[in-house]
Structure formats: structure tokens, C-alpha cells
Design an enzyme around this catalytic site. Structure first.
Site, PDB file in Angstrom:
ATOM      1  CE  LYS A  44      -3.364   2.979   0.713  1.00  0.00           C
ATOM      2  NZ  LYS A  44      -4.299   3.342  -0.398  1.00  0.00           N
ATOM      3  CB  CYS A 131       0.428  11.975  -3.474  1.00  0.00           C
ATOM      4  SG  CYS A 131       1.786  12.449  -4.491  1.00  0.00           S
TER       5      CYS A 131
HETATM    6  C1  LIG Z   1      -6.012   9.378  -3.674  1.00  0.00           C
HETATM    7  C2  LIG Z   1      -4.918   9.522  -2.638  1.00  0.00           C
HETATM    8  C3  LIG Z   1      -5.505   9.374  -1.251  1.00  0.00           C
HETATM    9  C4  LIG Z   1      -4.354  10.929  -2.773  1.00  0.00           C
HETATM   10  C5  LIG Z   1      -3.781   8.527  -2.906  1.00  0.00           C
HETATM   11  C6  LIG Z   1      -4.084   7.066  -2.546  1.00  0.00           C
HETATM   12  C7  LIG Z   1      -5.122   6.438  -3.422  1.00  0.00           C
HETATM   13  C8  LIG Z   1      -6.337   6.038  -2.944  1.00  0.00           C
HETATM   14  C9  LIG Z   1      -6.754   6.240  -1.525  1.00  0.00           C
HETATM   15  O1  LIG Z   1      -6.017   5.824  -0.595  1.00  0.00           O
HETATM   16  O2  LIG Z   1      -7.852   6.858  -1.371  1.00  0.00           O
HETATM   17  N1  LIG Z   1      -7.284   5.453  -3.762  1.00  0.00           N
HETATM   18  C10 LIG Z   1      -7.019   5.246  -5.098  1.00  0.00           C
HETATM   19  O3  LIG Z   1      -7.877   4.743  -5.860  1.00  0.00           O
HETATM   20  N2  LIG Z   1      -5.817   5.631  -5.603  1.00  0.00           N
HETATM   21  C11 LIG Z   1      -4.854   6.228  -4.817  1.00  0.00           C
HETATM   22  O4  LIG Z   1      -3.780   6.574  -5.359  1.00  0.00           O
END
Ligand SMILES: CC(C)(C)CCc1c(C(=O)O)[nH]c(=O)[nH]c1=O
Length: 313
Positions: A44, A131
């Protein structure tokens, strides 16, 4: 035929792995990936310290895919680094897992990558450019100048294999601009695509959204996004210098979907939504289905067709 692939100077028994975020939050998740028939696996996206992430419900499976606004919940970089270093020691002949990092801004990205650079980690690192940036500005990957500045800073010190995870782009000018930035750096790969941002799924019976954060807006994965994923894989495959490989992510549910991504030029393949639905048995199933396609078409290896998508002349 064989599904064996070479990636970043290492041999993998097949191109399949999890998409960061799915089946990789805890050491139990990661161990289940290690036991599975995936060719590789990734953690993750990590931040400097552990994060609880957004309130639930924050991930919902829907008929044609998924919607999520997890909010980057993770155990912190030391947790994942300890895991991958331990595996490196215990299984020295295996390829180490990939490390994913997602700083909440350029400074945290630099900090996270310095921790990895200064460690014994000998695997591949994925920098999540989806990010968030400062509030009111788009995510890093949609801010080309910031992306350029970030990569320029990173490659002042980072010498280990590094890939970047990109959100989808939809305009040829954006493919061109992003590719010309990425071609300036010694990247190992580009991973296309992250979830399609800020979609909305509605429960008609309740006349309501289905996830709690952001009034129900969330990243879309699954069948919905395969055409966009394939287009981004193809667009960067045809624009980037051949040293920068492509990881194809988005809408892979069957061996045929995997074949389509490879035809567009992907070298490795990541599975998110369908892995969340089906569990790690999916890797056995998709490897079997993909091998059947190679047999039917008379291919001996993925090299025989990777990137050889025909246009109509
Ligand atoms: C969207 C962010 C929270 C900025 C990064 C982590 C992430 C998330 C998440 O942790 O919400 N979900 C996704 O589908 N793609 C991602 O890259």
C-alpha cells in the site's frame, strides 16, 4: 508457451501483480500475495507515519467496478520497509516486493524516497503521483510543472529502480506534455492508470451516494475504466523512450483483458478491483486464461506480441 517476463533486470514467472491499495495493507495481506500465483506484489502507498484514512464506507464494490475514497490509510513507511527487508533476508533468491510511496506533497515524497535510498532495499519503488497537493491545486500528476520539479529533485539522490503511478489523461496535449517530462528522467517504468478520479455512484433506492467521504465522490476502478486504461498504456508506450517500461492497470478481470494491455505495450499488469472481489485465486485463473490465448494464437512468449497492436491502414 511461457508467461515469463523480464522487468528492471529481473525475471518474473508471470506479469501479474496487485495494484497498490488492494491486498497489501497488512503483513497478512502481503503474505497472502506472496503465497499466491502472482508474479510480483506491491505494498500500500506509504506515508511517513501511519494514517487511519477516511471514515467508512470508503470502498464500495458496484456491478461494473468499484468506487473508493480511502484517504491513504496505511501503516507508515517503516512498517512496509521492515516487511520487504525481512523478505529480502529470508528469501534472497526471490524478487523483493515493490514498495509504494505517496507523500502528501513534494517534501514528504523526497523524505520517503531518502529513507528507501538509505536502506538495504534492493527492489523496485513506485512513486504515487496521484498524491494530493496543497488544497485548491490539482493532484501532483495533473500539475506538470510540479511533476517536473518533483522528479528533478528525486533523481538528484535516488539511484534505485523507480516507477511512477499516473492518473488517467484524456487529451493528446496532456499525453505529449507528460511524456516529454517523463522522458527526461531515468525512470524504470510508468504505471497507467490509477483510478479514474472523482466519479459518483448512486444508490437509487436510497437516493443516496454510497461512500461517506467527499459527498460520495471517489476514484472509479474496474470494468468502467478499461478503455481509458488501455488508451493511457498505448499513449505512453508510443511516446516514452523504450527504457521506460509500462505497467498496465485498470479493468483487468480476464486473461483477455490482460492480453489487451500487453498488446498495448504493457510489461507488467496490476489488478485492483477484481482482486478485491475475487481474492488471490484470481492470479491462477488469469494466468491460465492468458496462457490459453497464447496457445490459441500460436505465441511462445509475451515478447511475440507485446505492443504490436495494429492500427487500421
Ligand atoms: C487518492 C490519494 C488518497 C491521494 C492517494 C491514494 C489512493 C487512494 C486512496 O487511498 O484513497 N485510492 C485510489 O484509488 N488511488 C490512490 O492513489
Amino acid at each position: 508457451p511461457s508467461l515469463e517476463v523480464e522487468f528492471c533486470g529481473r525475471l518474473y514467472e508471470n506479469p501479474l501483480m496487485n495494484a497498490s491499495g488492494v491486498c497489501c495493507m497488512t503483513t497478512d495481506d502481503l503474505d497472502s500475495m506472496a503465497r499466491s500465483r502472482s508474479g510480483a506484489f506491491i505494498t500500500k502507498s506509504a506515508t511517513s507515519t501511519d494514517r487511519a484514512g477516511n471514515p467508512e464506507p470508503r470502498y464500495v464494490t458496484v456491478p461494473l467496478g468499484s468506487i473508493n475514497s480511502m484517504g491513504l490509510p496505511n501503516k507508515g513507511i517503516e512498517y512496509y520497509l521492515n516487511y520487504v527487508l525481512d523478505r529480502q533476508k529470508r528469501f534472497p533468491s526471490e524478487n523483493p516486493p515493490f514498495m509504494s510511496v505517496a507523500g502528501m506533497g513534494i517534501d514528504e515524497n523526497i523524505k520517503l524516497l531518502n529513507i528507501i535510498q538509505d536502506s538495504e532495499f534492493s527492489g523496485i519503488t513506485e512513486l504515487n503521483l496521484s498524491c494530493p497537493n496543497v488544497p485548491g491545486k490539482p493532484q501532483v500528476a495533473y500539475d506538470f510543472e510540479l511533476t517536473d520539479r518533483t522528479l528533478k529533485s528525486v533523481f538528484q539522490f535516488f539511484t534505485k529502480p523507480l516507477g511512477v503511478k499516473l492518473p488517467p489523461f484524456f487529451d493528446f496535449a496532456h499525453f505529449d506534455d507528460m511524456a516529454s517530462i517523463l522522458n527526461k528522467y531515468p525512470l524504470a517504468y510508468v504505471n497507467c492508470i490509477n483510478s479514474v478520479g472523482n466519479g459518483l455512484y448512486i444508490d437509487v433506492e436510497k437516493e443516496s451516494v454510497v461512500i461517506k467521504p467527499k459527498d460520495g465522490f471517489g476514484g472509479i476502478g474496474g470494468e468502467y475504466i478499461k478503455p481509458t486504461a488501455l488508451a493511457n498504456v498505448r499513449a505512453f508506450y508510443t511516446r516514452l523512450n523504450e527504457n521506460i517500461k509500462i505497467i498496465g492497470t485498470g479493468g483487468i478481470r480476464t486473461g483477455q483483458d490482460a492480453f489487451e494491455h500487453l498488446l498495448c505495450g504493457a510489461t507488467m499488469l496490476q489488478i485492483g478491483t477484481e482482486l478485491q472481489n475475487e481474492g488471490t485465486g484470481i492470479f491462477e485463473r488469469i494466468n491460465t486464461e492468458l496462457l490459453q490465448i497464447l496457445e490459441q494464437k500460436g505465441y511462445q512468449s509475451i515478447e511475440d506480441f507485446r505492443g504490436k497492436l495494429h492500427s487500421i491502414t
